[in-house]
Scaffold this active site. Structure first.
Site, PDB file in Angstrom:
ATOM      1  N   VAL A 181       0.858  -1.197   0.000  1.00 21.41           N
ATOM      2  CA  VAL A 181       0.000   0.000   0.000  1.00 21.41           C
ATOM      3  C   VAL A 181       0.890   1.242   0.000  1.00 21.41           C
ATOM      4  O   VAL A 181       2.107   1.141  -0.175  1.00 21.41           O
ATOM      5  CB  VAL A 181      -0.981  -0.003   1.203  1.00 21.41           C
ATOM      6  CG1 VAL A 181      -1.881  -1.233   1.142  1.00 21.41           C
ATOM      7  CG2 VAL A 181      -0.239   0.034   2.534  1.00 21.41           C
ATOM      8  N   GLU A 211       3.292   4.354   0.746  1.00 16.28           N
ATOM      9  CA  GLU A 211       4.498   4.390   1.590  1.00 16.28           C
ATOM     10  C   GLU A 211       4.260   5.329   2.780  1.00 16.28           C
ATOM     11  O   GLU A 211       4.853   6.410   2.871  1.00 16.28           O
ATOM     12  CB  GLU A 211       5.682   4.850   0.717  1.00 16.28           C
ATOM     13  CG  GLU A 211       7.055   4.747   1.362  1.00 16.28           C
ATOM     14  CD  GLU A 211       7.594   3.324   1.444  1.00 16.28           C
ATOM     15  OE1 GLU A 211       6.813   2.373   1.412  1.00 16.28           O
ATOM     16  OE2 GLU A 211       8.817   3.185   1.563  1.00 16.28           O
ATOM     17  N   LYS A 218       0.241   1.722   6.644  1.00 15.91           N
ATOM     18  CA  LYS A 218       0.797   0.370   6.691  1.00 15.91           C
ATOM     19  C   LYS A 218       0.439  -0.299   8.024  1.00 15.91           C
ATOM     20  O   LYS A 218       0.108  -1.485   8.061  1.00 15.91           O
ATOM     21  CB  LYS A 218       2.309   0.406   6.480  1.00 15.91           C
ATOM     22  CG  LYS A 218       2.687   0.771   5.028  1.00 15.91           C
ATOM     23  CD  LYS A 218       4.099   0.350   4.690  1.00 15.91           C
ATOM     24  CE  LYS A 218       4.612   0.864   3.350  1.00 15.91           C
ATOM     25  NZ  LYS A 218       4.162   0.149   2.167  1.00 15.91           N
ATOM     26  N   SER A 256       9.871   0.465   0.277  1.00 19.94           N
ATOM     27  CA  SER A 256      11.202   0.678  -0.300  1.00 19.94           C
ATOM     28  C   SER A 256      12.096   1.502   0.617  1.00 19.94           C
ATOM     29  O   SER A 256      13.299   1.520   0.426  1.00 19.94           O
ATOM     30  CB  SER A 256      11.112   1.330  -1.674  1.00 19.94           C
ATOM     31  OG  SER A 256      10.002   2.154  -1.781  1.00 19.94           O
ATOM     32  N   HIS A 282      11.202  -6.893  -0.767  1.00 22.41           N
ATOM     33  CA  HIS A 282      11.275  -5.680  -1.585  1.00 22.41           C
ATOM     34  C   HIS A 282      11.463  -6.035  -3.062  1.00 22.41           C
ATOM     35  O   HIS A 282      12.518  -6.514  -3.469  1.00 22.41           O
ATOM     36  CB  HIS A 282      12.453  -4.826  -1.075  1.00 22.41           C
ATOM     37  CG  HIS A 282      12.659  -3.557  -1.824  1.00 22.41           C
ATOM     38  ND1 HIS A 282      13.889  -2.964  -1.976  1.00 22.41           N
ATOM     39  CD2 HIS A 282      11.790  -2.751  -2.470  1.00 22.41           C
ATOM     40  CE1 HIS A 282      13.756  -1.862  -2.676  1.00 22.41           C
ATOM     41  NE2 HIS A 282      12.509  -1.712  -2.990  1.00 22.41           N
ATOM     42  N   GLU A 322      14.774  -8.258  -2.825  1.00 19.34           N
ATOM     43  CA  GLU A 322      15.589  -8.013  -1.639  1.00 19.34           C
ATOM     44  C   GLU A 322      14.751  -8.397  -0.411  1.00 19.34           C
ATOM     45  O   GLU A 322      13.686  -7.816  -0.189  1.00 19.34           O
ATOM     46  CB  GLU A 322      15.924  -6.520  -1.631  1.00 19.34           C
ATOM     47  CG  GLU A 322      16.987  -6.106  -0.681  1.00 19.34           C
ATOM     48  CD  GLU A 322      17.388  -4.632  -0.893  1.00 19.34           C
ATOM     49  OE1 GLU A 322      16.650  -3.870  -1.548  1.00 19.34           O
ATOM     50  OE2 GLU A 322      18.449  -4.252  -0.377  1.00 19.34           O
ATOM     51  N   ASN A 373      18.752   0.389  -2.697  1.00 20.91           N
ATOM     52  CA  ASN A 373      18.483   1.831  -2.734  1.00 20.91           C
ATOM     53  C   ASN A 373      19.578   2.629  -2.028  1.00 20.91           C
ATOM     54  O   ASN A 373      19.877   3.753  -2.401  1.00 20.91           O
ATOM     55  CB  ASN A 373      17.128   2.134  -2.098  1.00 20.91           C
ATOM     56  CG  ASN A 373      15.992   1.733  -3.028  1.00 20.91           C
ATOM     57  OD1 ASN A 373      16.194   1.592  -4.232  1.00 20.91           O
ATOM     58  ND2 ASN A 373      14.810   1.530  -2.485  1.00 20.91           N
TER      59      ASN A 373
HETATM   60  P1  NAD Z   1       0.681   2.738  -5.803  1.00 18.69           P
HETATM   61  O1  NAD Z   1       0.262   4.076  -5.329  1.00 18.69           O
HETATM   62  O2  NAD Z   1       0.749   2.460  -7.258  1.00 18.69           O
HETATM   63  O3  NAD Z   1      -0.258   1.628  -5.153  1.00 18.69           O
HETATM   64  C1  NAD Z   1      -0.673   1.627  -3.823  1.00 18.69           C
HETATM   65  C2  NAD Z   1      -2.032   0.947  -3.790  1.00 18.69           C
HETATM   66  O4  NAD Z   1      -2.380   0.716  -2.443  1.00 18.69           O
HETATM   67  C3  NAD Z   1      -3.146   1.768  -4.405  1.00 18.69           C
HETATM   68  O5  NAD Z   1      -3.849   0.991  -5.340  1.00 18.69           O
HETATM   69  C4  NAD Z   1      -4.013   2.129  -3.217  1.00 18.69           C
HETATM   70  O6  NAD Z   1      -5.384   2.235  -3.540  1.00 18.69           O
HETATM   71  C5  NAD Z   1      -3.767   0.969  -2.297  1.00 18.69           C
HETATM   72  N1  NAD Z   1      -4.033   1.267  -0.907  1.00 18.69           N
HETATM   73  C6  NAD Z   1      -3.707   2.367  -0.222  1.00 18.69           C
HETATM   74  N2  NAD Z   1      -4.139   2.250   1.060  1.00 18.69           N
HETATM   75  C7  NAD Z   1      -4.749   1.062   1.178  1.00 18.69           C
HETATM   76  C8  NAD Z   1      -5.373   0.369   2.228  1.00 18.69           C
HETATM   77  N3  NAD Z   1      -5.460   0.911   3.436  1.00 18.69           N
HETATM   78  N4  NAD Z   1      -5.882  -0.845   1.982  1.00 18.69           N
HETATM   79  C9  NAD Z   1      -5.805  -1.392   0.778  1.00 18.69           C
HETATM   80  N5  NAD Z   1      -5.216  -0.776  -0.283  1.00 18.69           N
HETATM   81  C10 NAD Z   1      -4.679   0.429  -0.082  1.00 18.69           C
HETATM   82  O7  NAD Z   1       2.097   2.481  -5.108  1.00 18.69           O
HETATM   83  P2  NAD Z   1       3.227   1.458  -5.540  1.00 18.69           P
HETATM   84  O8  NAD Z   1       4.201   2.147  -6.391  1.00 18.69           O
HETATM   85  O9  NAD Z   1       2.617   0.189  -5.984  1.00 18.69           O
HETATM   86  O10 NAD Z   1       3.958   1.226  -4.139  1.00 18.69           O
HETATM   87  C11 NAD Z   1       3.428   0.399  -3.139  1.00 18.69           C
HETATM   88  C12 NAD Z   1       4.511   0.094  -2.128  1.00 18.69           C
HETATM   89  O11 NAD Z   1       5.617  -0.517  -2.772  1.00 18.69           O
HETATM   90  C13 NAD Z   1       5.089   1.294  -1.403  1.00 18.69           C
HETATM   91  O12 NAD Z   1       5.399   0.923  -0.073  1.00 18.69           O
HETATM   92  C14 NAD Z   1       6.338   1.609  -2.165  1.00 18.69           C
HETATM   93  O13 NAD Z   1       7.305   2.286  -1.419  1.00 18.69           O
HETATM   94  C15 NAD Z   1       6.806   0.220  -2.502  1.00 18.69           C
HETATM   95  N6  NAD Z   1       7.693   0.113  -3.655  1.00 18.69           N
HETATM   96  C16 NAD Z   1       7.489   0.854  -4.760  1.00 18.69           C
HETATM   97  C17 NAD Z   1       8.333   0.739  -5.847  1.00 18.69           C
HETATM   98  C18 NAD Z   1       8.113   1.539  -7.100  1.00 18.69           C
HETATM   99  O14 NAD Z   1       9.018   1.614  -7.923  1.00 18.69           O
HETATM  100  N7  NAD Z   1       6.953   2.115  -7.278  1.00 18.69           N
HETATM  101  C19 NAD Z   1       9.410  -0.163  -5.796  1.00 18.69           C
HETATM  102  C20 NAD Z   1       9.575  -0.935  -4.652  1.00 18.69           C
HETATM  103  C21 NAD Z   1       8.718  -0.792  -3.592  1.00 18.69           C
END
Ligand code: NAD
Length: 727
Positions: free
Chosen positions: A410, A412, A417, A439, A460, A472, A510
């Site tokens: 979800v 960040e 979380k 991340s 990760h 990771e 990272n």
């Molecule tokens: P995103 O915004 O595309 O997706 C997040 C999703 O979570 C959304 O669909 C949102 O509706 C949903 N959400 C939010 N709150 C919620 C809740 N309470 N219950 C259920 N669903 C909920 O974000 P993302 O890029 O997919 O990133 C998600 C996680 O992965 C983050 O922690 C981010 O740091 C991590 N991450 C991202 C990347 C990247 O490159 N984007 C890489 C590695 C890790």
């Protein structure tokens, strides 16, 4: 038992079967090669034998050369390698000429390779020396010469034979890119001669042997008047090919991969001389590549250690933790990707988001990827239906009942979380492992929201999840062994490569990539020409320059990370100069690729057009450092962070540091990774570079104590830490 055995049937057809005991895949050893040679001699000498079928007792033909052979050869130095390779050429040439009269080219015995499945490396070079290659119609089989992918090139005649068989242009994708094909595609490309139903393989092979005429045994290059398909280098068409290939290879490799250059030289020089001289040239270039430290570092990281990590080199010794039912919370970019790779690997997935619409959108990501697969004929409509049926998109946490692993992806935000953690734990059994895909947030901090911190872990993924092969795994302070094993068994099931690191700011990947980006931006602020920064990075083997990389990951993410880091570090925060550029870019609305505006300019369709001219107005070009200095700054920024991660115990295994760097952020693959690179230049030289950089650019380049100590003692990372954990 020997690896090769021979039987001869009543019709005088000898079958040599390759079956390495105690291995699931045949690999070639020096002793096996000698035994093959002996059996071929025997069959050629025995008057009652009419011809030979060379096949495998396993479902595949062979995976390639046993890498220990290469290590042994290397230990003997240049002459041992050259002599070893020439001995191999002699055996393969004996198979190719099959006892025929050298003048009349008559009287040879037909030798056919019958491949039941995969045939890679020497597993294809050997068939290429036979008179015909017949493969079973096994769509899972992979046929090709992947040597270039690990920093060498086909050195058992594969290079010379394939170029003479297909021409330089048509052979290029197989030699230069290591392209692998299934049997039908291999036949279409001319790599092999025939594809038959699996149960017909040996029947057809025998039929061919018994029907073969003298002329069927003579390779085109042993025939009078042979001309290379597509033209030799000084033929007008060939000239175009060779000039073009040279430019293309340099463009793709930036000249940092010794194997690509050596391969091209072997092909070009070999094309100008008779076949047997070409083999000798191939052997000389192969020797030079094997002696290049880049090739051993690449083989070590990209082949041996990558495989060891995938097989669970660092898995705690607990019972099997195969994932049966996976929950994914958050169906955004990452969650949707994780759901796809899991469902694709046969795992049942419950994909939850805050609204049904978002959950459905997450699931449709899988449908889109599968549709692309169908277009490329890699996926069938049935497979698509099967994979999609495994994903339940919902908002209902009750659907998680029975899940043995949940991955949270979800927003960040620690608060969001923490809420999700509590809701999931109320819905799943006490045995379920809970993983966050965060991340940047420390796992031990997120685990505070958990009633079962020993079952809480970081998994990760990198974006895009379906393409990036590194995962990771982050062990929090209280994470238990079962959680680590669960994460590793999950990564194994989805066929990715894991590294396991301890919890610390930005974990490992990272942590190293951010200083790389920052060093690039810092140079912009100093007045270094941005094109010099970007090209210096590429010329040292980085796939993306730092400015392009920050455009891809987005400027606003950079701003967010900078603000959070500054808040956490207070006065010790060292990156003010970087932030000035980054925040200014954000103020200009240049958020990166996704906004079609960043350090680069983009056209309306999002295509990168070149560095943004507005940058020069704000940060005029005032200094011209030499290329090496720029490269050393960019490399050291990453490498020193990797050493610090090892020193601090975030990394516990240098193999993970090297493999993770190449797979995670594309760290100069030719080097074998940051630790391999330091071993190539030596700790003493590394410390010297650091001292020069500290004097000119600041204390962030201070050599870590570990590196200094190693410099004094004359140690190398692989010498000191080797395959053992660095603990
Ligand atoms: P995103 O915004 O595309 O997706 C997040 C999703 O979570 C959304 O669909 C949102 O509706 C949903 N959400 C939010 N709150 C919620 C809740 N309470 N219950 C259920 N669903 C909920 O974000 P993302 O890029 O997919 O990133 C998600 C996680 O992965 C983050 O922690 C981010 O740091 C991590 N991450 C991202 C990347 C990247 O490159 N984007 C890489 C590695 C890790």
């Amino acid at each position: 038992m020997t690896d090769f055995t021979m039987t001869t049937d009543a019709d005088g057809v000898a079958t040599i079967t390759w079956d390495v005991a105690a291995k699931s895949m045949n690999v070639m050893s020096t002793a096996a090669f000698a035994s093959l040679s002996g059996l071929v001699d025997q069959a050629l000498a025995e008057a009652s034998v009419k011809g030979i079928i060379l096949t495998s007792g396993k479902k595949d033909f062979a995976g390639g050369m046993d890498l220990n052979v290469i290590a042994e050869m290397r230990a003997g130095g240049a002459s041992a390698i050259f002599d070893g390779v020439m001995a191999m050429h002699k055996v393969l040439r004996k198979i190719e000429l099959a006892g025929m009269d050298p003048k009349t080219k008559k009287g040879g015995k037909p030798i056919v390779a019958a491949l039941p499945g995969t045939a890679l490396g020497i597993g294809l070079e050997l068939p290429l020396s036979c008179h015909r290659i017949i493969a079973a119609d096994n769509p899972k089989a992979k046929i090709g010469l992947p040597e270039i992918m690990v920093g060498i090139f086909p050195g058992a005649g594969g290079t010379t034979r394939l170029v003479r068989k297909l021409g330089a242009m048509m052979a290029a994708p197989f030699l230069l890119e290591g392209k692998l094909s299934d049997p039908k595609a291999a036949k279409a490309a001319g790599l092999i001669d025939e594809v038959v139903a699996p149960d017909q393989l040996l029947i057809r092979a025998k039929e061919w042997v018994l029907a073969a005429k003298d002329a069927d045994l003579v390779k085109p290059w042993d025939d009078k008047g042979y001309k290379m398909p597509g033209g030799a280098p000084y033929h007008p068409a060939g000239f175009m090919t060779f000039v073009g290939a040279s430019a293309m290879v340099l463009g793709k490799t930036m000249g940092v991969y010794p194997a690509a250059k050596a391969l091209l030289s072997a092909v070009y020089e070999g094309a100008l001389v008779p076949f047997d001289v070409a083999l000798r040239i191939e052997a000389r270039w192969f020797t030079s590549v094997l002696l290049n430290p880049s090739s051993s570092a690449m083989i070590r990281s990209l082949f041996i250690n990558k495989e060891a990590l995938e097989k669970g080199a660092n898995r705690p010794a607990v019972a099997d933790q195969t994932v049966k039912k996976l929950g994914v919370i958050g169906a955004g970019m990452m969650g949707a990707g994780i759901a796809y790779v899991a469902a694709n690997a046969g795992i049942e997935v419950v994909l939850i988001d805050a609204t049904q619409e978002s959950a459905d959108r997450g699931k449709s990501h899988s449908a889109d990827l599968l549709d692309k697969g169908i277009q490329r004929r890699k996926v069938t409509p049935e497979k698509k239906a099967e994979v999609l049926a495994r994903i339940t998109a919902t908002t209902d946490y009750a659907a998680l009942a029975g899940a043995d692993l949940v991955v949270e992806a979800v927003f960040e935000d620690p608060k969001v979380k923490a809420e999700v953690t509590a809701r999931v734990e109320a819905a799943v059994g006490a045995e379920c492992i809970y993983a966050s895909n965060t991340s940047t947030l420390p796992i031990s901090m997120l685990a505070k929201a958990s009633a079962r911190p020993d079952r809480f872990i970081g998994i990760h993924f990198f974006s895009p999840v379906d393409k990036m092969n590194l995962v990771e795994i982050i062990r929090g302070k209280q994470t238990g062994d079962v959680a680590v094993a669960k994460a590793l068994d999950f990564v194994r099931a989805i066929r990715k490569t894991p590294i396991v690191v301890n919890d610390a700011r930005f974990f490992y990947a990272n942590r190293c990539i951010i200083p790389y980006i920052n060093e690039g931006i810092r140079m912009v602020a100093e007045g270094v020409e941005p094109a010099l920064i970007e090209n210096a990075a590429k010329l040292v083997g980085m796939p993306l320059g730092p400015l392009q990389l920050v455009d891809e990951t987005s400027i606003d993410l950079g701003v967010k990370i900078a603000k959070a880091t500054k808040a956490a570090m207070g006065d010790a925060y060292p990156d003010g100069a970087v932030d000035a550029v980054l925040f200014w870019m954000a103020d200009q609305g240049r958020m990166g690729k996704k906004a079609n505006a960043g350090f680069y300019a983009y056209d309306a369709a999002g295509k990168r057009e070149g560095l943004w001219e507005g940058l020069a107005a704000q940060y005029p070009h005032t200094v011209d450092p030499d290329l090496t200095t720029v490269q050393q700054r960019l490399l050291m920024a990453q490498v020193l962070e990797a050493v610090r991660a090892l020193e601090e115990g975030v990394l516990t295994d240098i193999r993970e540091g090297d493999v993770g760097a190449i797979l995670g952020w594309g760290f100069a693959p030719w080097s074998g990774g940051p630790f391999s690179w330091l071993d190539i230049i030596g700790a003493a030289r590394a410390v010297e570079i650091c001292e020069r950089l500290v004097a000119a650019f600041g204390t962030r380049f201070t050599a870590p104590n570990l590196l200094r100590e190693m410099a004094v003692k004359g140690e190398s990372f692989y010498g000191r830490f080797g395959a053992q954990k660095a603990a």
